[in-house]
Design a protein around this motif. Structure first.
Motif, PDB file in Angstrom:
ATOM      1  N   LEU A  70      79.303  -9.089  26.905  1.00 24.12           N
ATOM      2  CA  LEU A  70      78.464 -10.060  26.199  1.00 24.12           C
ATOM      3  C   LEU A  70      78.233 -11.311  27.042  1.00 24.12           C
ATOM      4  O   LEU A  70      77.545 -12.241  26.613  1.00 24.12           O
ATOM      5  CB  LEU A  70      79.125 -10.454  24.880  1.00 24.12           C
ATOM      6  CG  LEU A  70      79.444  -9.295  23.941  1.00 24.12           C
ATOM      7  CD1 LEU A  70      80.258  -9.764  22.749  1.00 24.12           C
ATOM      8  CD2 LEU A  70      78.160  -8.647  23.475  1.00 24.12           C
ATOM      9  N   TYR A  72      80.403 -13.690  27.889  1.00 22.30           N
ATOM     10  CA  TYR A  72      81.125 -14.912  27.507  1.00 22.30           C
ATOM     11  C   TYR A  72      81.747 -15.618  28.722  1.00 22.30           C
ATOM     12  O   TYR A  72      81.700 -16.844  28.818  1.00 22.30           O
ATOM     13  CB  TYR A  72      82.251 -14.585  26.507  1.00 22.30           C
ATOM     14  CG  TYR A  72      81.866 -14.701  25.056  1.00 22.30           C
ATOM     15  CD1 TYR A  72      81.171 -13.673  24.415  1.00 22.30           C
ATOM     16  CD2 TYR A  72      82.216 -15.822  24.304  1.00 22.30           C
ATOM     17  CE1 TYR A  72      80.838 -13.774  23.068  1.00 22.30           C
ATOM     18  CE2 TYR A  72      81.887 -15.930  22.954  1.00 22.30           C
ATOM     19  CZ  TYR A  72      81.202 -14.906  22.344  1.00 22.30           C
ATOM     20  OH  TYR A  72      80.869 -15.003  21.010  1.00 22.30           O
ATOM     21  N   GLU A  96      78.314  -4.355  35.453  1.00 23.83           N
ATOM     22  CA  GLU A  96      78.199  -3.893  34.057  1.00 23.83           C
ATOM     23  C   GLU A  96      77.387  -2.597  34.055  1.00 23.83           C
ATOM     24  O   GLU A  96      76.288  -2.563  34.598  1.00 23.83           O
ATOM     25  CB  GLU A  96      77.518  -4.942  33.178  1.00 23.83           C
ATOM     26  CG  GLU A  96      77.285  -4.517  31.726  1.00 23.83           C
ATOM     27  CD  GLU A  96      78.561  -4.059  31.002  1.00 23.83           C
ATOM     28  OE1 GLU A  96      79.502  -4.851  30.863  1.00 23.83           O
ATOM     29  OE2 GLU A  96      78.599  -2.871  30.588  1.00 23.83           O
ATOM     30  N   ALA A 144      81.303  -0.223  38.145  1.00 27.31           N
ATOM     31  CA  ALA A 144      81.951  -1.244  38.988  1.00 27.31           C
ATOM     32  C   ALA A 144      82.662  -0.615  40.188  1.00 27.31           C
ATOM     33  O   ALA A 144      82.666  -1.188  41.279  1.00 27.31           O
ATOM     34  CB  ALA A 144      82.952  -2.035  38.152  1.00 27.31           C
ATOM     35  N   ASP A 161      88.627  -8.784  33.188  1.00 28.21           N
ATOM     36  CA  ASP A 161      88.479  -8.749  31.726  1.00 28.21           C
ATOM     37  C   ASP A 161      87.862  -7.426  31.267  1.00 28.21           C
ATOM     38  O   ASP A 161      86.976  -7.410  30.412  1.00 28.21           O
ATOM     39  CB  ASP A 161      87.603  -9.950  31.301  1.00 28.21           C
ATOM     40  CG  ASP A 161      87.682 -10.224  29.819  1.00 28.21           C
ATOM     41  OD1 ASP A 161      88.674  -9.834  29.185  1.00 28.21           O
ATOM     42  OD2 ASP A 161      86.730 -10.852  29.292  1.00 28.21           O
TER      43      ASP A 161
HETATM   44  C1  LIG Z   1      86.047  -5.943  27.454  1.00 30.07           C
HETATM   45  S1  LIG Z   1      84.347  -5.820  27.767  1.00 30.07           S
HETATM   46  C2  LIG Z   1      83.990  -7.255  28.738  1.00 30.07           C
HETATM   47  C3  LIG Z   1      84.075  -8.506  27.932  1.00 30.07           C
HETATM   48  C4  LIG Z   1      83.222  -9.575  28.540  1.00 30.07           C
HETATM   49  N1  LIG Z   1      83.982 -10.456  29.346  1.00 30.07           N
HETATM   50  C5  LIG Z   1      82.471 -10.287  27.449  1.00 30.07           C
HETATM   51  O1  LIG Z   1      82.394 -11.517  27.443  1.00 30.07           O
HETATM   52  O2  LIG Z   1      81.933  -9.628  26.578  1.00 30.07           O
HETATM   53  C6  LIG Z   1      84.267  -4.598  29.034  1.00 30.07           C
HETATM   54  C7  LIG Z   1      82.875  -4.308  29.571  1.00 30.07           C
HETATM   55  O3  LIG Z   1      83.055  -3.452  30.694  1.00 30.07           O
HETATM   56  C8  LIG Z   1      81.980  -2.543  30.749  1.00 30.07           C
HETATM   57  N2  LIG Z   1      82.473  -1.428  31.596  1.00 30.07           N
HETATM   58  C9  LIG Z   1      83.474  -0.560  31.311  1.00 30.07           C
HETATM   59  N3  LIG Z   1      83.731   0.237  32.366  1.00 30.07           N
HETATM   60  C10 LIG Z   1      82.865  -0.145  33.335  1.00 30.07           C
HETATM   61  C11 LIG Z   1      82.635   0.308  34.654  1.00 30.07           C
HETATM   62  N4  LIG Z   1      83.360   1.306  35.190  1.00 30.07           N
HETATM   63  N5  LIG Z   1      81.681  -0.288  35.386  1.00 30.07           N
HETATM   64  C12 LIG Z   1      80.920  -1.297  34.859  1.00 30.07           C
HETATM   65  N6  LIG Z   1      81.095  -1.769  33.595  1.00 30.07           N
HETATM   66  C13 LIG Z   1      82.051  -1.201  32.846  1.00 30.07           C
HETATM   67  C14 LIG Z   1      81.717  -2.191  29.313  1.00 30.07           C
HETATM   68  O4  LIG Z   1      80.393  -1.710  29.151  1.00 30.07           O
HETATM   69  C15 LIG Z   1      81.946  -3.554  28.639  1.00 30.07           C
HETATM   70  O5  LIG Z   1      80.749  -4.257  28.540  1.00 30.07           O
END
Ligand SMILES: C[S@@+](CC[C@H](N)C(=O)[O-])C[C@H]1O[C@@H](n2cnc3c(N)ncnc32)[C@H](O)[C@@H]1O
Length: 255
Positions: A70, A72, A96, A144, A161
């Motif tokens: 999101l 943040y 992302e 990532a 995060d």
């Molecule tokens: C815990 S959330 C991140 C929270 C973020 N800091 C926020 O403010 O919303 C984790 C994010 O990582 C992304 N994600 C998960 N695995 C990923 C990957 N291998 N590569 C890129 N993005 C990834 C998900 O789509 C998700 O949006």
């Protein structure tokens, strides 16, 4: 159902304890933020405040925000710099893989603290990039693990995060942290909410020094750095002596 709708149907809006909103992902069976700590409060206390308190003063800081979600962490960085009149040039790079989520963010209800950042949110959701005289933001679309090795800049701050190690282990393995270590400047600071032993082992084995975060009103995590900090250090050798079974997560267990 079109992809966007399928994706949105996998997410639910949750109001957290400080009144700010986050999402629950049924794909990962986890919320994007701690509902108890509050989305904005957690972002500031776990990541932005410790990072900006501990990072050495520089004319320009490069920040890696893992992962955008999101947004943040990225938005709170700008909010914090404006609030404290920090004029350092800030470049934020944020992987992302959920492009549809980023595109939907122009309609997300953020806390009032982000009201003045609306034009930035709109531009990011449309182009995945933003630039003004002080801030540049690049959202790296895709996995990532594939995009991180292409980063050429030296990173000063990492907000680690990702979803939790149980739900998203490939963003917490020893090999992953070794990749991050290679990207870091000599005095880089990494903040994370996790204090799990396998996570700390992975960070330590890949060359990071570990510290207990400064006291705050949220659950403690870990601060990792390449240099030294005036914080309580975490003695991983002692931990390993006391628990010889302790080990890091490894890519080979999840691929
Ligand atoms: C815990 S959330 C991140 C929270 C973020 N800091 C926020 O403010 O919303 C984790 C994010 O990582 C992304 N994600 C998960 N695995 C990923 C990957 N291998 N590569 C890129 N993005 C990834 C998900 O789509 C998700 O949006």
């Amino acid at each position: 159902m079109p992809y966007n709708e399928t994706l949105r149907s996998l997410k639910k809006i949750i109001t957290t304890k400080d009144g700010s909103q986050t999402l629950y992902s049924s794909e990962f069976d986890e919320c994007y933020h701690s509902t108890n700590d509050g989305a904005l409060n957690e972002t500031l206390q776990k990541h932005i405040i410790p990072a900006f308190t501990l990072v050495p003063k520089k004319d320009r800081l490069v920040i890696l925000d893992i992962c955008f979600g999101l947004g943040y962490n990225t938005l709170a960085t700008i909010y914090y710099c404006k609030l404290h009149k920090i004029s350092t040039k800030i470049d934020i790079i944020s992987p992302e893989f959920d492009g549809a989520l980023v595109q939907s963010l122009k309609d997300f209800v953020y806390p009032v603290e982000f009201d003045s950042l609306r034009p930035i949110i709109k531009q990011l959701s449309e182009t995945f990039r933003y630039q003004d005289e002080q801030f540049s933001i690049t959202i790296l679309t895709g996995d990532a693990r594939a995009t991180l090795p292409n980063i050429k800049e030296k990173i000063d701050i990492i907000y680690q995060d990702a979803f939790s190690p149980k739900k998203n282990p490939l963003l917490w393995t020893k090999e992953y942290f070794t990749m991050l270590h290679k990207l870091c400047s000599d005095d880089a600071i990494m903040t994370t909410y996790s204090s799990a032993t396998p996570v700390r082992m992975g960070m330590w084995e890949s060359g990071f020094k570990l510290f207990i975060p400064p006291k705050s009103n949220v659950r403690s995590g870990t601060i990792a750095t390449l240099g030294l900090l005036e914080l309580e250090s975490i003695d991983m050798e002692l931990k390993l002596q006391r628990n010889p079974e302790a080990k890091s997560l490894k890519d080979s267990e999840y691929q």
